[in-house]
Design a protein around this motif. Structure first.
Motif, PDB file in Angstrom:
ATOM      1  N   TRP A 250       0.794  -1.240   0.000  1.00 23.04           N
ATOM      2  CA  TRP A 250       0.000   0.000   0.000  1.00 23.04           C
ATOM      3  C   TRP A 250       0.824   1.286   0.000  1.00 23.04           C
ATOM      4  O   TRP A 250       0.259   2.371  -0.072  1.00 23.04           O
ATOM      5  CB  TRP A 250      -0.922   0.004   1.227  1.00 23.04           C
ATOM      6  CG  TRP A 250      -1.805  -1.196   1.286  1.00 23.04           C
ATOM      7  CD1 TRP A 250      -2.859  -1.488   0.446  1.00 23.04           C
ATOM      8  CD2 TRP A 250      -1.711  -2.290   2.206  1.00 23.04           C
ATOM      9  NE1 TRP A 250      -3.417  -2.682   0.809  1.00 23.04           N
ATOM     10  CE2 TRP A 250      -2.743  -3.211   1.873  1.00 23.04           C
ATOM     11  CE3 TRP A 250      -0.875  -2.590   3.274  1.00 23.04           C
ATOM     12  CZ2 TRP A 250      -2.941  -4.394   2.570  1.00 23.04           C
ATOM     13  CZ3 TRP A 250      -1.063  -3.759   3.967  1.00 23.04           C
ATOM     14  CH2 TRP A 250      -2.089  -4.649   3.621  1.00 23.04           C
TER      15      TRP A 250
ATOM     16  N   ALA B  85     -10.604   0.698   2.649  1.00 21.73           N
ATOM     17  CA  ALA B  85     -10.455   0.076   3.960  1.00 21.73           C
ATOM     18  C   ALA B  85     -11.763   0.189   4.728  1.00 21.73           C
ATOM     19  O   ALA B  85     -12.666   0.956   4.357  1.00 21.73           O
ATOM     20  CB  ALA B  85      -9.319   0.730   4.740  1.00 21.73           C
TER      21      ALA B  85
ATOM     22  N   LEU C  27      -7.941  -4.086   5.085  1.00 30.77           N
ATOM     23  CA  LEU C  27      -7.194  -3.308   4.093  1.00 30.77           C
ATOM     24  C   LEU C  27      -7.258  -4.054   2.770  1.00 30.77           C
ATOM     25  O   LEU C  27      -6.735  -5.165   2.648  1.00 30.77           O
ATOM     26  CB  LEU C  27      -5.744  -3.132   4.524  1.00 30.77           C
ATOM     27  CG  LEU C  27      -5.507  -2.310   5.802  1.00 30.77           C
ATOM     28  CD1 LEU C  27      -4.058  -2.415   6.233  1.00 30.77           C
ATOM     29  CD2 LEU C  27      -5.895  -0.861   5.578  1.00 30.77           C
TER      30      LEU C  27
END
Length: 226
Positions: A92, A151, A191
């Motif tokens: 990420w 998320a 996530l």
């Protein structure tokens, strides 16, 4: 070390607060990301279960946008798990660093301590538990460009008074003092895979990992002081 790819599901407990002050020293945004007005997100979590096992982390995020996408740009993230750090960077683009963290429990009181910075975040819950569900989005920069990260968070929240303490010279000194926040028990954070932006609103799935280890910022020297 190879960390699992997204999605990740993290479970445990957390202290979450929205605070004001200290922005200039801890918030350095990637060039593509634009700041938005509003308080800073501070979250301390002790995860009992994750794809890389138990770990503790402290997160600081600034309201930001990428095109018309609004979310949080995480500008400080310290954890005590090398596998979580590697996964956060490659999956990420989170600006993760390793630190010596402890999580202390005393009745309704929780405290995260970061030894290297002599920093602590303490919270004491003071109300009945209420269910909470919060969708969200992180806006970061990996080595292959800017990404958005869908998320979500859910759990059982109680209002709490948060106290942040650190030395005068620490970059987070502007956040010192008491803030309104909450303690979330049974927290479940998901996530999802990063997405590359296309135009103002469209986004497409990005590779599950960036090509190489890079932080959220194109210039590592722009990271917050340590």
């Amino acid at each position: 070390m190879v960390a699992p790819v997204a999605p990740w599901t993290l479970t445990g407990e957390a202290l979450v607060g929205l605070v004001r002050g200290g922005r200039s020293l801890v918030h350095r945004l990637p060039p593509e990301v634009r700041p938005l007005p509003g308080p800073t997100l501070v979250m301390a979590a002790a995860y009992e279960d994750s794809p890389v096992g138990p770990y503790i982390e402290l997160v600081v995020g600034r309201p930001a946008r990428l095109g018309l996408r609004v979310g949080w740009c995480m500008t400080v993230l310290v954890c005590d798990s090398p596998a979580s750090r590697m996964g956060g960077i490659l999956n990420w683009g989170f600006p993760e660093e390793l630190g010596s963290l402890t999580w202390e429990i005393d009745g309704d009181r929780r405290q995260l301590r970061w030894a290297e910075r002599d920093l602590s975040l303490t919270g004491e819950a003071r109300s009945l538990r209420l269910p909470v569900t919060m969708p969200g989005r992180a806006i970061q920069r990996r080595s292959d460009g800017p990404v958005v990260v869908p998320a979500s968070l859910r759990g059982r929240a109680r209002f709490a008074r948060l106290d942040l303490a650190c030395p005068d010279a620490d970059p987070m000194a502007g956040f010192r003092g008491r803030h309104l926040g909450c303690h979330i028990a049974g927290v479940r954070v998901v996530l999802r895979p990063a997405r590359h932006p296309s135009g103002l609103v469209a986004s497409f799935l990005a590779p599950l990992r960036a090509p190489g280890p890079a932080l959220s910022f194109s210039d590592p020297g722009r990271l917050a002081q340590r």
